[in-house]
Design a protein around this motif. Structure first.
Motif, PDB file in Angstrom:
ATOM      1  N   GLY A 132       0.121   4.506  -3.272  1.00 21.80           N
ATOM      2  CA  GLY A 132      -0.143   3.116  -3.621  1.00 21.80           C
ATOM      3  C   GLY A 132       1.145   2.322  -3.695  1.00 21.80           C
ATOM      4  N   ASP A 133       1.172   1.335  -4.569  1.00 23.12           N
ATOM      5  CA  ASP A 133       2.352   0.507  -4.804  1.00 23.12           C
ATOM      6  C   ASP A 133       2.782   0.710  -6.248  1.00 23.12           C
ATOM      7  OD1 ASP A 133       2.403  -0.874  -2.197  1.00 23.12           O
ATOM      8  OD2 ASP A 133       0.522  -1.747  -2.878  1.00 23.12           O
ATOM      9  N   GLY A 177       0.795  -1.221   0.000  1.00 22.79           N
ATOM     10  CA  GLY A 177       0.000   0.000   0.000  1.00 22.79           C
ATOM     11  C   GLY A 177       0.822   1.262   0.000  1.00 22.79           C
ATOM     12  N   HIS A 178       2.120   1.141   0.283  1.00 21.10           N
ATOM     13  CA  HIS A 178       2.996   2.321   0.301  1.00 21.10           C
ATOM     14  C   HIS A 178       4.433   1.889  -0.047  1.00 21.10           C
ATOM     15  CE1 HIS A 178       4.165   0.877   4.323  1.00 21.10           C
ATOM     16  NE2 HIS A 178       2.865   0.776   4.559  1.00 21.10           N
TER      17      HIS A 178
END
Length: 363
Positions: free
Chosen positions: A345-346, A250-251
């Motif tokens: 996001g990724d 997510g990061h």
């Protein structure tokens, strides 16, 4: 001389008292601030990019007295329909403490900012307009995909400029937002449609497209023994900035190098790369296929010079390696891009050597 000075002081004091009394007796008006008839803005056509922080300034007070307040009024389309989407209120990050680039963890970064509800478009006390990064294509419809600027598709508004001296109405601003471009460089897709951009050398050949191109310094081809290049004429290497298909949290940000067979090249081959100083990221993982970091978005977080973003507006990925050349001298090569990613996001940054792999072997 001392008594004379005291007399002058008494006279001045009495005059002040008398004037003050007259003001009360005769109800004289209070002094007002000055507001020039010529207050204006340097640019009335605003073309921000949705999905990133856009600060658009240019207010000229013409020596008017501060404080001055600003209000956006009469927002409408060119055909008279009211505009409401500009003022949709959504959570957006605001900084509560300065970001320095010296933070040692994601938690330390996140402790310096918080979510607040803001209209996606508003004015600051400085007279600057801001389109917040929380705006999306879904909330705010971008300008038409065919690049036209018909009046019925354009948002107009006026700005009321006010201080205690009065108010002025500056009319007919226009805002024409571009659709989201979640990363830079973004020459690989069309700014109006979001579709892949055509090859600049052959713009009418729909089978060809444009690519992000890295810089290449002293990168020698393993087969040709020639310097590899990436430009409009020849693309030995290209770059993709794209969402990570799997393996993110997510990061995250992943760095990958692909050879001509589309297989990953082991990051350990880039033996001069300072991996832990390159990205302001944490919990670095190195495998034989990629290097991945936990990061906070956007990258860079703010547009100030730091050790991770020397120019302020772009971060840098630079991969370096060395080998022994003819005569035993060590040769250093590097390649990379200056980049920004605005959407959380990724993500992965992929360097793809299309024609031949870099040469790592000694001479």
């Amino acid at each position: 001389m001392k008594p004379i000075i005291n007399k002058y002081f008494v006279v001045v004091l009495l005059a002040a008292v008398v004037l003050s009394g007259c003001k009360k007796i005769f109800d004289l008006p209070q002094e007002k601030d000055y507001l020039s008839n010529n207050v204006n803005f340097s640019n009335k056509i605003l073309e921000p990019i949705i999905g990133r922080t856009n600060l658009i300034g240019g207010f000229n007070s013409d020596n008017s007295t501060n404080p001055i307040t600003f209000e956006i009024v009469n927002a409408r389309f060119g055909d008279g329909k009211p505009v409401t989407d500009l003022f949709t209120s959504v959570p957006t990050y605001v900084w509560t403490a300065p970001y320095t680039g010296l933070e040692k963890s994601l938690a330390e970064i996140e402790a310096k900012r918080k979510l607040e509800n803001h209209p996606i478009f508003e004015m600051r006390s400085s007279g600057e307009f801001i389109l917040w990064p929380s705006a999306t294509n879904q909330i705010l419809k971008p300008r038409p995909t065919d690049s036209t600027n018909f009046s019925q598709d354009t948002r107009f508004f006026d700005v009321k400029v006010k201080n205690t001296g009065g108010e002025r109405l500056v009319r007919d601003f226009q805002i024409r937002p571009y659709r989201e471009r979640p990363y830079e460089p973004s020459n690989d897709f069309n700014a109006f449609t979001g579709l892949p951009a055509p090859d600049p050398k052959f713009p009418f050949d729909k089978k060809l497209r444009d690519y992000i191109r890295p810089y290449l310094n002293n990168v020698i081809g393993a087969t040709s023994n020639l310097n590899l290049v990436s430009n409009n004429d020849k693309k030995d290497a290209i770059v993709y900035i794209r969402p990570l298909a799997s393996g993110g949290n997510g990061h995250s940000l992943r760095i990958v190098v692909l050879g001509k067979d589309s297989l990953p090249i082991d990051p350990k081959k880039f033996n001069e790369t300072v991996w832990d100083k390159m990205i302001h990221g944490f919990n670095m993982q190195m495998t034989d296929k990629y290097v991945q970091y936990d990061v906070a978005y956007p990258i860079p977080l703010v547009e100030i010079p730091t050790s991770y973003a020397t120019g302020g507006s772009r971060a840098k990925v630079q991969l370096s390696y060395s080998r022994l050349g003819f005569g035993g001298g060590r040769t250093v090569a590097n390649f990379g891009i200056d980049f920004a990613i605005y959407k959380a996001g990724d993500w992965e940054i992929v360097f793809y050597f299309k024609t031949e792999n870099p040469k790592f072997a000694n001479e």
